[in-house]
Design a protein around this motif. Sequence first.
Motif, PDB file in Angstrom:
ATOM      1  N   UNK A   1     -44.515  -8.467  18.666  1.00 18.56           N
ATOM      2  CA  UNK A   1     -45.801  -8.012  19.207  1.00 18.56           C
ATOM      3  C   UNK A   1     -46.945  -8.908  18.752  1.00 18.56           C
ATOM      4  N   UNK A   2     -46.931  -9.311  17.492  1.00 22.62           N
ATOM      5  CA  UNK A   2     -47.976 -10.213  17.006  1.00 22.62           C
ATOM      6  C   UNK A   2     -47.956 -11.527  17.793  1.00 22.62           C
ATOM      7  N   UNK A   3     -46.763 -12.017  18.135  1.00 29.28           N
ATOM      8  CA  UNK A   3     -46.673 -13.252  18.922  1.00 29.28           C
ATOM      9  C   UNK A   3     -47.296 -13.085  20.306  1.00 29.28           C
ATOM     10  N   UNK A   4     -47.260 -11.879  20.841  1.00 35.27           N
ATOM     11  CA  UNK A   4     -47.885 -11.609  22.134  1.00 35.27           C
ATOM     12  C   UNK A   4     -49.402 -11.468  21.994  1.00 35.27           C
ATOM     13  N   UNK A   5     -49.818 -10.867  20.892  1.00 30.47           N
ATOM     14  CA  UNK A   5     -51.246 -10.656  20.630  1.00 30.47           C
ATOM     15  C   UNK A   5     -51.989 -11.985  20.545  1.00 30.47           C
ATOM     16  N   UNK A   6     -51.375 -12.973  19.882  1.00 29.43           N
ATOM     17  CA  UNK A   6     -52.099 -14.235  19.664  1.00 29.43           C
ATOM     18  C   UNK A   6     -52.226 -15.084  20.931  1.00 29.43           C
ATOM     19  N   UNK A   7     -51.678 -14.601  22.032  1.00 29.01           N
ATOM     20  CA  UNK A   7     -51.955 -15.238  23.322  1.00 29.01           C
ATOM     21  C   UNK A   7     -53.372 -14.926  23.784  1.00 29.01           C
ATOM     22  N   UNK A   8     -53.937 -13.829  23.272  1.00 23.46           N
ATOM     23  CA  UNK A   8     -55.262 -13.369  23.710  1.00 23.46           C
ATOM     24  C   UNK A   8     -56.281 -13.436  22.574  1.00 23.46           C
ATOM     25  N   UNK A   9     -55.877 -12.990  21.398  1.00 21.80           N
ATOM     26  CA  UNK A   9     -56.771 -12.960  20.232  1.00 21.80           C
ATOM     27  C   UNK A   9     -56.417 -14.152  19.349  1.00 21.80           C
TER      28      UNK A   9
ATOM     29  N   UNK B   1     -58.014 -14.443  13.554  1.00 20.36           N
ATOM     30  CA  UNK B   1     -58.608 -13.109  13.691  1.00 20.36           C
ATOM     31  C   UNK B   1     -57.516 -12.047  13.731  1.00 20.36           C
ATOM     32  N   UNK B   2     -56.499 -12.267  14.563  1.00 21.65           N
ATOM     33  CA  UNK B   2     -55.412 -11.290  14.675  1.00 21.65           C
ATOM     34  C   UNK B   2     -54.725 -11.090  13.329  1.00 21.65           C
ATOM     35  N   UNK B   3     -54.470 -12.191  12.636  1.00 19.63           N
ATOM     36  CA  UNK B   3     -53.769 -12.082  11.358  1.00 19.63           C
ATOM     37  C   UNK B   3     -54.646 -11.432  10.296  1.00 19.63           C
TER      38      UNK B   3
END
Length: 114
Positions: A50-58, A62-64
């Motif tokens: 899920x984190x790998x998908x999040x960093x496509x946008x955020x 910031x995400x981390x």
Amino acid sequence: MNPVLLAYAMLALAIALEVTGSTFLVKSESFTKLWPSVAVVVLFSMAFYLLSQVIKVIPLGIAYAIWAGVGIVLTALIGFFVFRQSLDVAAMVGIGLIVSGVVVINLFSNATGH
């Protein structure tokens, strides 16, 4: 659905999975118990996907930062309430600073994607 909103929802789910995995890490007793150990691997794998998908946008930083900050706070709270681990004043101040950092990032940073 708005991609940024979806990314934040996935980030929240990733954090929940990571915190749950950390809880099972205690229950695995250093990976000597099979099913809690399996749960750790599965939950962390799902969280990182899920984190790998999040960093496509955020942005990654910031995400981390949000992932780590919220994860630390939730894990500390589970340690306190579930496992009866103590938190001294320094730990509570540190957790407060982490929460403050996450709030500042989300409210004032232009890099968050919102």
